[in-house]
Design a protein around this motif. Structure first.
Motif, PDB file in Angstrom:
ATOM      1  N   ALA A 168      13.470  11.111 -10.378  1.00 25.84           N
ATOM      2  CA  ALA A 168      12.050  10.917 -10.070  1.00 25.84           C
ATOM      3  C   ALA A 168      11.838   9.833  -9.019  1.00 25.84           C
ATOM      4  N   GLN A 169      12.577   8.760  -9.102  1.00 28.84           N
ATOM      5  CA  GLN A 169      12.394   7.681  -8.133  1.00 28.84           C
ATOM      6  C   GLN A 169      12.850   8.104  -6.735  1.00 28.84           C
ATOM      7  N   ASP A 170      13.996   8.759  -6.668  1.00 24.17           N
ATOM      8  CA  ASP A 170      14.487   9.214  -5.370  1.00 24.17           C
ATOM      9  C   ASP A 170      13.525  10.217  -4.738  1.00 24.17           C
ATOM     10  N   LEU A 171      13.030  11.164  -5.540  1.00 20.21           N
ATOM     11  CA  LEU A 171      12.131  12.171  -4.991  1.00 20.21           C
ATOM     12  C   LEU A 171      10.798  11.542  -4.593  1.00 20.21           C
ATOM     13  N   ALA A 172      10.330  10.555  -5.353  1.00 23.59           N
ATOM     14  CA  ALA A 172       9.092   9.859  -4.980  1.00 23.59           C
ATOM     15  C   ALA A 172       9.242   9.203  -3.616  1.00 23.59           C
ATOM     16  N   ARG A 173      10.393   8.600  -3.368  1.00 20.52           N
ATOM     17  CA  ARG A 173      10.637   7.974  -2.069  1.00 20.52           C
ATOM     18  C   ARG A 173      10.738   9.021  -0.963  1.00 20.52           C
ATOM     19  N   HIS A 174      11.343  10.140  -1.286  1.00 15.89           N
ATOM     20  CA  HIS A 174      11.443  11.224  -0.310  1.00 15.89           C
ATOM     21  C   HIS A 174      10.050  11.744   0.050  1.00 15.89           C
ATOM     22  N   LEU A 175       9.205  11.926  -0.952  1.00 16.53           N
ATOM     23  CA  LEU A 175       7.840  12.402  -0.702  1.00 16.53           C
ATOM     24  C   LEU A 175       7.060  11.398   0.141  1.00 16.53           C
ATOM     25  N   LEU A 211       3.195  23.295  11.511  1.00 15.36           N
ATOM     26  CA  LEU A 211       4.147  22.192  11.562  1.00 15.36           C
ATOM     27  C   LEU A 211       4.007  21.285  10.348  1.00 15.36           C
ATOM     28  N   LEU A 212       2.791  20.853  10.064  1.00 13.43           N
ATOM     29  CA  LEU A 212       2.584  19.871   9.004  1.00 13.43           C
ATOM     30  C   LEU A 212       2.875  20.452   7.622  1.00 13.43           C
ATOM     31  N   GLU A 213       2.432  21.689   7.392  1.00  9.14           N
ATOM     32  CA  GLU A 213       2.732  22.314   6.107  1.00  9.14           C
ATOM     33  C   GLU A 213       4.222  22.600   5.984  1.00  9.14           C
ATOM     34  N   GLY A 214       4.847  22.924   7.108  1.00  6.68           N
ATOM     35  CA  GLY A 214       6.283  23.166   7.091  1.00  6.68           C
ATOM     36  C   GLY A 214       7.078  21.913   6.779  1.00  6.68           C
ATOM     37  N   MET A 215       6.548  20.743   7.143  1.00  8.62           N
ATOM     38  CA  MET A 215       7.217  19.493   6.809  1.00  8.62           C
ATOM     39  C   MET A 215       7.158  19.226   5.307  1.00  8.62           C
ATOM     40  N   ALA A 216       6.052  19.603   4.688  1.00  6.22           N
ATOM     41  CA  ALA A 216       5.880  19.340   3.255  1.00  6.22           C
ATOM     42  C   ALA A 216       6.563  20.373   2.373  1.00  6.22           C
ATOM     43  N   TYR A 223       0.832  -1.208   0.000  1.00 10.07           N
ATOM     44  CA  TYR A 223       0.000   0.000   0.000  1.00 10.07           C
ATOM     45  C   TYR A 223       0.863   1.253   0.000  1.00 10.07           C
ATOM     46  N   LEU A 224       1.929   1.248   0.787  1.00 10.92           N
ATOM     47  CA  LEU A 224       2.840   2.387   0.773  1.00 10.92           C
ATOM     48  C   LEU A 224       3.494   2.519  -0.601  1.00 10.92           C
ATOM     49  N   GLY A 225       3.747   1.381  -1.244  1.00  8.55           N
ATOM     50  CA  GLY A 225       4.310   1.402  -2.587  1.00  8.55           C
ATOM     51  C   GLY A 225       3.378   2.056  -3.598  1.00  8.55           C
ATOM     52  N   GLU A 226       2.076   1.932  -3.399  1.00 12.72           N
ATOM     53  CA  GLU A 226       1.123   2.578  -4.301  1.00 12.72           C
ATOM     54  C   GLU A 226       1.259   4.100  -4.241  1.00 12.72           C
ATOM     55  N   ILE A 227       1.484   4.621  -3.043  1.00  8.79           N
ATOM     56  CA  ILE A 227       1.676   6.064  -2.906  1.00  8.79           C
ATOM     57  C   ILE A 227       2.969   6.484  -3.580  1.00  8.79           C
ATOM     58  N   GLU A 228       4.022   5.719  -3.357  1.00 11.85           N
ATOM     59  CA  GLU A 228       5.318   6.030  -3.974  1.00 11.85           C
ATOM     60  C   GLU A 228       5.223   6.022  -5.500  1.00 11.85           C
ATOM     61  N   THR A 229       4.567   5.013  -6.072  1.00 12.49           N
ATOM     62  CA  THR A 229       4.467   4.944  -7.528  1.00 12.49           C
ATOM     63  C   THR A 229       3.569   6.037  -8.087  1.00 12.49           C
ATOM     64  N   PHE A 230       2.577   6.456  -7.323  1.00 13.79           N
ATOM     65  CA  PHE A 230       1.768   7.620  -7.730  1.00 13.79           C
ATOM     66  C   PHE A 230       2.653   8.844  -7.856  1.00 13.79           C
ATOM     67  N   VAL A 285       5.147  11.948   3.744  1.00 14.25           N
ATOM     68  CA  VAL A 285       3.782  11.502   4.038  1.00 14.25           C
ATOM     69  C   VAL A 285       3.742  10.768   5.376  1.00 14.25           C
ATOM     70  N   LEU A 286       4.665   9.826   5.550  1.00 14.98           N
ATOM     71  CA  LEU A 286       4.699   9.059   6.795  1.00 14.98           C
ATOM     72  C   LEU A 286       4.962   9.975   7.988  1.00 14.98           C
ATOM     73  N   GLY A 287       5.897  10.909   7.817  1.00 16.73           N
ATOM     74  CA  GLY A 287       6.222  11.821   8.906  1.00 16.73           C
ATOM     75  C   GLY A 287       5.046  12.701   9.303  1.00 16.73           C
ATOM     76  N   ILE A 288       4.333  13.210   8.323  1.00 13.08           N
ATOM     77  CA  ILE A 288       3.168  14.053   8.610  1.00 13.08           C
ATOM     78  C   ILE A 288       2.108  13.272   9.377  1.00 13.08           C
ATOM     79  N   ARG A 289       1.850  12.047   8.926  1.00 11.48           N
ATOM     80  CA  ARG A 289       0.813  11.255   9.570  1.00 11.48           C
ATOM     81  C   ARG A 289       1.164  10.922  11.024  1.00 11.48           C
ATOM     82  N   VAL A 290       2.417  10.636  11.273  1.00 15.24           N
ATOM     83  CA  VAL A 290       2.839  10.319  12.643  1.00 15.24           C
ATOM     84  C   VAL A 290       2.852  11.580  13.502  1.00 15.24           C
ATOM     85  N   ALA A 291       3.422  12.666  12.984  1.00 10.08           N
ATOM     86  CA  ALA A 291       3.525  13.900  13.760  1.00 10.08           C
ATOM     87  C   ALA A 291       2.155  14.460  14.128  1.00 10.08           C
ATOM     88  N   ALA A 292       1.187  14.317  13.220  1.00 11.98           N
ATOM     89  CA  ALA A 292      -0.136  14.898  13.445  1.00 11.98           C
ATOM     90  C   ALA A 292      -0.873  14.262  14.614  1.00 11.98           C
TER      91      ALA A 292
END
Length: 216
Positions: A154-161, A180-185, A127-134, A165-172
């Motif tokens: 593109a692949q490296d930046l997709a993984r970074h993004l 905070l959340l917008e600053g992370m993105a 499921y996390l891979g689906e977000i990365e490939t998007f 995503v994971l960081g925002i969800r945990v921090a929130a």
């Protein structure tokens, strides 16, 4: 002749999603699930299998009605760069408007279950891979049409993004603060632009969206 089921399968599965989402896999008992789904234990086993099998089905239901619906809407209705930016806008908005601070069922499960269960680890990673490939599809399309910088892989930046995503969800879950959340993105989204267009301080963060657009 087999007796027809006396419950709606989709509604029962949605209730199972809520149980797992609120308590996690380990703390959710079959009794909790049966009570939440409004069915008895034998009916639960007959329809969905054991708790583990039901958890897999609940993850699929959650992914389908939230993550995939957002990705499909953005890929079909937005330019590549805009699709990525709005994905983060939806993510931030949903994180801020979650009164129970439950976060994301998939991300929560990655933290709780993946380290201890190799089979479920693969399911959750997919499921996390689906977000990365998007992200990677959007980045490659954007690079091809010239709206996203070709200076980044593109692949490296997709993984970074995905990591953001994971960081925002945990921090929130503990600090549901827009700044905070917008600053992370924001720094990650700035990488989409050619270097000459990037702003060194506080470039535009993800656009804000109405609550009704937020994914579950």
């Amino acid at each position: 002749m087999a007796r027809p089921r006396a419950f709606d399968n989709d509604s029962a599965l949605d209730a199972a999603v809520d149980c797992f989402w609120s308590r996690g896999l380990g703390a959710t008992s079959v009794r909790d699930l049966a009570a939440g789904m409004g069915i008895n234990g034998p009916s639960l086993y007959n329809a969905f299998g054991d708790k583990r099998a039901l958890f897999v089905q609940a993850l699929e239901r959650y992914a389908e009605r939230s993550m995939r619906s957002v990705i499909q809407r953005l890929e079909t209705g937005r330019a590549p760069k805009s699709a990525i930016r709005e994905f983060f806008a939806v993510l931030v908005e949903k994180s801020l408007t979650d009164p129970k601070r439950r976060g994301c069922l998939i991300v929560n499960s990655a933290l709780e279950v993946s380290p201890h269960d190799a089979e479920l680890k693969k399911v959750i990673a997919s499921y996390l891979g689906e977000i990365e490939t998007f992200f990677q599809r959007c980045l490659e399309r954007g690079q091809n049409v010239g709206e996203i910088s070709k200076e980044v892989d593109a692949q490296d930046l997709a993984r970074h993004l995905l990591g953001i995503v994971l960081g925002i969800r945990v921090a929130a879950r503990s600090r549901p603060e827009r700044e905070l959340l917008e600053g992370m993105a924001r720094p990650a989204l700035a990488l989409l632009d050619p270097s000459g267009q990037r702003r060194p301080k506080r470039p535009h963060g993800p656009p804000r969206v109405q609550r009704k657009k937020a994914a579950e």
